[in-house]
Design a protein around this motif. Structure first.
Motif, PDB file in Angstrom:
ATOM      1  N   ASP A   1       0.817  -1.222   0.000  1.00  0.00           N
ATOM      2  CA  ASP A   1       0.000   0.000   0.000  1.00  0.00           C
ATOM      3  C   ASP A   1       0.850   1.271   0.000  1.00  0.00           C
ATOM      4  OD1 ASP A   1      -2.240  -1.543   0.030  1.00  0.00           O
ATOM      5  OD2 ASP A   1      -2.705  -1.269   2.145  1.00  0.00           O
ATOM      6  N   GLY A   2       2.167   1.104   0.011  1.00  0.00           N
ATOM      7  CA  GLY A   2       3.045   2.264   0.036  1.00  0.00           C
ATOM      8  C   GLY A   2       3.288   2.818   1.424  1.00  0.00           C
ATOM      9  N   LYS A   3       2.818   2.116   2.466  1.00  0.00           N
ATOM     10  CA  LYS A   3       3.002   2.567   3.850  1.00  0.00           C
ATOM     11  C   LYS A   3       4.272   1.918   4.397  1.00  0.00           C
ATOM     12  CE  LYS A   3      -2.004   2.976   4.254  1.00  0.00           C
ATOM     13  NZ  LYS A   3      -3.252   2.385   4.777  1.00  0.00           N
ATOM     14  N   VAL A   4       5.411   2.373   3.879  1.00  0.00           N
ATOM     15  CA  VAL A   4       6.694   1.738   4.159  1.00  0.00           C
ATOM     16  C   VAL A   4       7.073   1.844   5.628  1.00  0.00           C
ATOM     17  CG1 VAL A   4       9.146   1.738   3.590  1.00  0.00           C
ATOM     18  CG2 VAL A   4       7.464   2.190   1.803  1.00  0.00           C
ATOM     19  N   ASP A   5       6.816   2.992   6.249  1.00  0.00           N
ATOM     20  CA  ASP A   5       7.157   3.163   7.666  1.00  0.00           C
ATOM     21  C   ASP A   5       6.430   2.148   8.537  1.00  0.00           C
ATOM     22  OD1 ASP A   5       8.979   5.128   7.328  1.00  0.00           O
ATOM     23  OD2 ASP A   5       7.711   6.778   7.978  1.00  0.00           O
ATOM     24  N   MET A   6       5.186   1.842   8.161  1.00  0.00           N
ATOM     25  CA  MET A   6       4.427   0.860   8.937  1.00  0.00           C
ATOM     26  C   MET A   6       4.981  -0.540   8.719  1.00  0.00           C
ATOM     27  SD  MET A   6       0.325   0.290   9.300  1.00  0.00           S
ATOM     28  CE  MET A   6       0.187   1.826  10.212  1.00  0.00           C
ATOM     29  N   ALA A   7       5.400  -0.863   7.487  1.00  0.00           N
ATOM     30  CA  ALA A   7       5.960  -2.186   7.194  1.00  0.00           C
ATOM     31  C   ALA A   7       7.234  -2.428   7.996  1.00  0.00           C
ATOM     32  CB  ALA A   7       6.246  -2.312   5.697  1.00  0.00           C
ATOM     33  N   ILE A   8       8.146  -1.457   7.963  1.00  0.00           N
ATOM     34  CA  ILE A   8       9.410  -1.593   8.691  1.00  0.00           C
ATOM     35  C   ILE A   8       9.177  -1.509  10.194  1.00  0.00           C
ATOM     36  CG2 ILE A   8      11.659  -0.504   9.120  1.00  0.00           C
ATOM     37  CD1 ILE A   8      11.657   0.375   6.213  1.00  0.00           C
ATOM     38  N   GLY A   9       8.346  -0.549  10.608  1.00  0.00           N
ATOM     39  CA  GLY A   9       8.068  -0.366  12.035  1.00  0.00           C
ATOM     40  C   GLY A   9       7.465  -1.598  12.668  1.00  0.00           C
ATOM     41  N   ASN A  10       6.572  -2.282  11.934  1.00  0.00           N
ATOM     42  CA  ASN A  10       5.949  -3.482  12.479  1.00  0.00           C
ATOM     43  C   ASN A  10       6.966  -4.597  12.670  1.00  0.00           C
ATOM     44  OD1 ASN A  10       3.859  -5.475  13.126  1.00  0.00           O
ATOM     45  ND2 ASN A  10       4.237  -6.240  11.067  1.00  0.00           N
ATOM     46  N   ALA A  11       7.793  -4.853  11.638  1.00  0.00           N
ATOM     47  CA  ALA A  11       8.761  -5.948  11.724  1.00  0.00           C
ATOM     48  C   ALA A  11       9.821  -5.672  12.790  1.00  0.00           C
ATOM     49  CB  ALA A  11       9.418  -6.167  10.360  1.00  0.00           C
ATOM     50  N   VAL A  12      10.448  -4.485  12.732  1.00  0.00           N
ATOM     51  CA  VAL A  12      11.490  -4.144  13.700  1.00  0.00           C
ATOM     52  C   VAL A  12      10.896  -3.954  15.094  1.00  0.00           C
ATOM     53  CG1 VAL A  12      13.247  -2.429  14.308  1.00  0.00           C
ATOM     54  CG2 VAL A  12      12.944  -3.114  11.924  1.00  0.00           C
ATOM     55  N   GLY A  13       9.733  -3.298  15.157  1.00  0.00           N
ATOM     56  CA  GLY A  13       9.076  -3.090  16.450  1.00  0.00           C
ATOM     57  C   GLY A  13       8.674  -4.397  17.113  1.00  0.00           C
ATOM     58  N   SER A  14       8.286  -5.384  16.306  1.00  0.00           N
ATOM     59  CA  SER A  14       7.928  -6.693  16.865  1.00  0.00           C
ATOM     60  C   SER A  14       9.135  -7.364  17.495  1.00  0.00           C
ATOM     61  CB  SER A  14       7.334  -7.594  15.771  1.00  0.00           C
ATOM     62  OG  SER A  14       6.082  -7.122  15.350  1.00  0.00           O
ATOM     63  N   VAL A  15      10.304  -7.236  16.852  1.00  0.00           N
ATOM     64  CA  VAL A  15      11.529  -7.817  17.413  1.00  0.00           C
ATOM     65  C   VAL A  15      11.876  -7.141  18.736  1.00  0.00           C
ATOM     66  CG1 VAL A  15      14.017  -8.108  17.068  1.00  0.00           C
ATOM     67  CG2 VAL A  15      12.439  -8.509  15.177  1.00  0.00           C
ATOM     68  N   ILE A  16      11.779  -5.804  18.761  1.00  0.00           N
ATOM     69  CA  ILE A  16      12.089  -5.061  19.988  1.00  0.00           C
ATOM     70  C   ILE A  16      11.099  -5.427  21.095  1.00  0.00           C
ATOM     71  CG2 ILE A  16      12.258  -2.761  21.013  1.00  0.00           C
ATOM     72  CD1 ILE A  16      13.154  -1.747  18.247  1.00  0.00           C
ATOM     73  N   ALA A  17       9.807  -5.531  20.760  1.00  0.00           N
ATOM     74  CA  ALA A  17       8.788  -5.894  21.754  1.00  0.00           C
ATOM     75  C   ALA A  17       8.963  -7.335  22.216  1.00  0.00           C
ATOM     76  CB  ALA A  17       7.389  -5.682  21.176  1.00  0.00           C
ATOM     77  N   ASN A  18       9.221  -8.245  21.267  1.00  0.00           N
ATOM     78  CA  ASN A  18       9.440  -9.651  21.624  1.00  0.00           C
ATOM     79  C   ASN A  18      10.581  -9.800  22.627  1.00  0.00           C
ATOM     80  OD1 ASN A  18       7.433 -10.596  19.935  1.00  0.00           O
ATOM     81  ND2 ASN A  18       8.826 -11.197  18.289  1.00  0.00           N
ATOM     82  N   THR A  19      11.659  -9.035  22.395  1.00  0.00           N
ATOM     83  CA  THR A  19      12.861  -9.173  23.225  1.00  0.00           C
ATOM     84  C   THR A  19      12.774  -8.339  24.495  1.00  0.00           C
ATOM     85  OG1 THR A  19      14.120  -9.425  21.172  1.00  0.00           O
ATOM     86  CG2 THR A  19      15.383  -9.100  23.194  1.00  0.00           C
ATOM     87  N   GLY A  20      12.472  -7.043  24.340  1.00  0.00           N
ATOM     88  CA  GLY A  20      12.502  -6.137  25.482  1.00  0.00           C
ATOM     89  C   GLY A  20      11.306  -6.246  26.399  1.00  0.00           C
ATOM     90  N   LEU A  21      10.230  -6.850  25.925  1.00  0.00           N
ATOM     91  CA  LEU A  21       9.034  -6.990  26.756  1.00  0.00           C
ATOM     92  C   LEU A  21       8.730  -8.454  27.068  1.00  0.00           C
ATOM     93  CD1 LEU A  21       6.525  -5.761  28.117  1.00  0.00           C
ATOM     94  CD2 LEU A  21       5.376  -5.857  25.881  1.00  0.00           C
TER      95      LEU A  21
ATOM     96  N   ASN B   1      11.941 -13.746  15.984  1.00  0.00           N
ATOM     97  CA  ASN B   1      12.730 -12.546  15.693  1.00  0.00           C
ATOM     98  C   ASN B   1      13.570 -12.712  14.431  1.00  0.00           C
ATOM     99  OD1 ASN B   1      11.706 -11.308  17.940  1.00  0.00           O
ATOM    100  ND2 ASN B   1      13.566 -11.421  19.152  1.00  0.00           N
ATOM    101  N   ILE B   2      14.188 -13.876  14.275  1.00  0.00           N
ATOM    102  CA  ILE B   2      15.002 -14.117  13.080  1.00  0.00           C
ATOM    103  C   ILE B   2      14.142 -14.040  11.822  1.00  0.00           C
ATOM    104  CG2 ILE B   2      16.379 -15.838  11.839  1.00  0.00           C
ATOM    105  CD1 ILE B   2      17.359 -16.837  14.582  1.00  0.00           C
ATOM    106  N   ILE B   3      12.965 -14.640  11.872  1.00  0.00           N
ATOM    107  CA  ILE B   3      12.076 -14.620  10.704  1.00  0.00           C
ATOM    108  C   ILE B   3      11.576 -13.206  10.440  1.00  0.00           C
ATOM    109  CG2 ILE B   3       9.884 -15.459   9.777  1.00  0.00           C
ATOM    110  CD1 ILE B   3      10.374 -18.070  11.268  1.00  0.00           C
ATOM    111  N   ASP B   4      11.247 -12.465  11.507  1.00  0.00           N
ATOM    112  CA  ASP B   4      10.785 -11.085  11.337  1.00  0.00           C
ATOM    113  C   ASP B   4      11.800 -10.254  10.551  1.00  0.00           C
ATOM    114  OD1 ASP B   4       8.363 -11.335  12.581  1.00  0.00           O
ATOM    115  OD2 ASP B   4       9.031 -10.615  14.528  1.00  0.00           O
ATOM    116  N   LEU B   5      13.084 -10.412  10.877  1.00  0.00           N
ATOM    117  CA  LEU B   5      14.125  -9.587  10.262  1.00  0.00           C
ATOM    118  C   LEU B   5      14.612 -10.134   8.923  1.00  0.00           C
ATOM    119  CD1 LEU B   5      16.327  -8.716  13.379  1.00  0.00           C
ATOM    120  CD2 LEU B   5      14.546  -7.317  12.316  1.00  0.00           C
ATOM    121  N   SER B   6      14.743 -11.465   8.822  1.00  0.00           N
ATOM    122  CA  SER B   6      15.413 -12.033   7.652  1.00  0.00           C
ATOM    123  C   SER B   6      14.476 -12.440   6.523  1.00  0.00           C
ATOM    124  CB  SER B   6      16.251 -13.252   8.069  1.00  0.00           C
ATOM    125  OG  SER B   6      15.425 -14.295   8.547  1.00  0.00           O
TER     126      SER B   6
END
Length: 313
Positions: free
Chosen positions: A65-85, A243-248
């Motif tokens: 949909d062209g919402k690139v910030d949401m695509a990256i934010g979701n994947a990276v944010g999920s890794v940060i939330a998975n680990t830090g929370l 986390n590995i799948i989210d990023l890679s």
């Protein structure tokens, strides 16, 4: 009123994604067993991929949909939330021994994926070359899963005849669950974007908080269950794999969905990607060197996640 409706539909989207993801894993596992696919293949491939389906669908839809910030934010944010929370909560709740022999490849691959992503985005976009490097990490992870699971597989497996009625029911469950994930993801992307607009905040912030935590709920449920059952390995292994799948995998696929190298905002490059690498190091290095996670490490991760959220918000 518009905000209330958006929040309601966003919550409905989370519910559809979480319940759909759970049913999707169950149905996929049952069908694979019915087709006489070895159990180790199911665990190492189908389940590990299916548990990250919410993040994948949300990010791919957002990128398309062209919402690139949401695509990256979701994947990276999920890794940060998975680990830090989520991983941090598990560390605070129970002592977690981690065999270096068992967890070293996964820990190193997670650190490698975080580092490759940070380096690969320095030009302001994730190029095809760096996307291929991330996919190589994903393939190494899946190969390691298969190798380890095969070594643990029992030499004999019981083969059971397939109940056609049960097979039809699980195929229907699989299709309905997949549809629920897609529909729920659409609700989350559309209404997450609308919430950002109504609040006057960047889509990146909504993606890093509401969307990322929402799509990480399957991992949270798994972790809570593991805490109750005192199954520490289940919790840590599930989170590292997700986390590995989210990023890679998710970000390279999002790049393909966008039809071009994935643009990365200056804010993500300056804050989100470095935090992703740092919080991964904070979580993984003690597991590698001490072969144990302790309550103090969990508290440190929670504190780091809290500081990150404060800086983002």
């Amino acid at each position: 009123m518009d905000m209330f409706i958006c929040l309601l539909l966003f919550a409905v989207g989370i519910a559809l994604v979480v319940k759909g993801g759970d049913a999707f894993v169950d149905a996929a596992s049952w069908i694979a067993k019915a087709m006489d696919i070895p159990t180790f293949v199911i665990g190492a491939t189908i389940v590990s991929l299916a548990t990250t389906m919410p993040e994948m669908i949300v990010s791919v839809m957002a990128a398309a949909d062209g919402k690139v910030d949401m695509a990256i934010g979701n994947a990276v944010g999920s890794v940060i939330a998975n680990t830090g929370l989520i991983m941090a909560v598990a560390m605070v709740a129970m002592s977690i021994p981690c065999s270096r022999k068992k967890y070293l490849p996964q820990c190193l691959l997670l650190i490698a994926a975080s580092a490759v992503l940070l380096v690969g985005c320095q030009g302001g976009r994730l190029s095809i070359g760096w996307s291929l490097a991330l996919i190589v990490i994903f393939l190494l992870f899946m190969g390691e899963n298969l190798r380890r699971a095969k070594s643990e597989m029992k030499s004999a497996q019981d083969h059971q005849s397939v109940d056609r009625k049960a097979l039809a029911g699980n195929i229907a469950k699989f299709l309905i669950a997949a549809a629920a994930i897609v529909l729920g993801s659409r609700f989350m992307v559309d209404n997450g974007s609308r919430i950002a607009y109504l609040l006057g905040v960047p889509e990146r912030i909504v993606a890093l908080t509401l969307v990322a935590i929402g799509t990480s709920l399957p991992e949270l449920v798994t972790t809570v269950t593991a805490i109750v059952k005192k199954e520490s390995a289940l919790s840590i292994g599930n989170i590292i794999g997700a986390n590995i799948i989210d990023l890679s995998l998710i970000l390279p696929i999002s790049s393909l969905a966008a039809g071009e190298p994935l643009p990365v905002s200056a804010q993500s490059l300056a804050m989100d990607l470095p935090v992703c690498l740092l919080i991964s190091l904070l979580a993984m290095l003690p597991l590698i060197f001490r072969q144990r996670a302790c309550r103090l490490q969990g508290i440190a991760l929670l504190a780091a996640y809290g500081v990150y959220l404060f800086m983002v918000l």
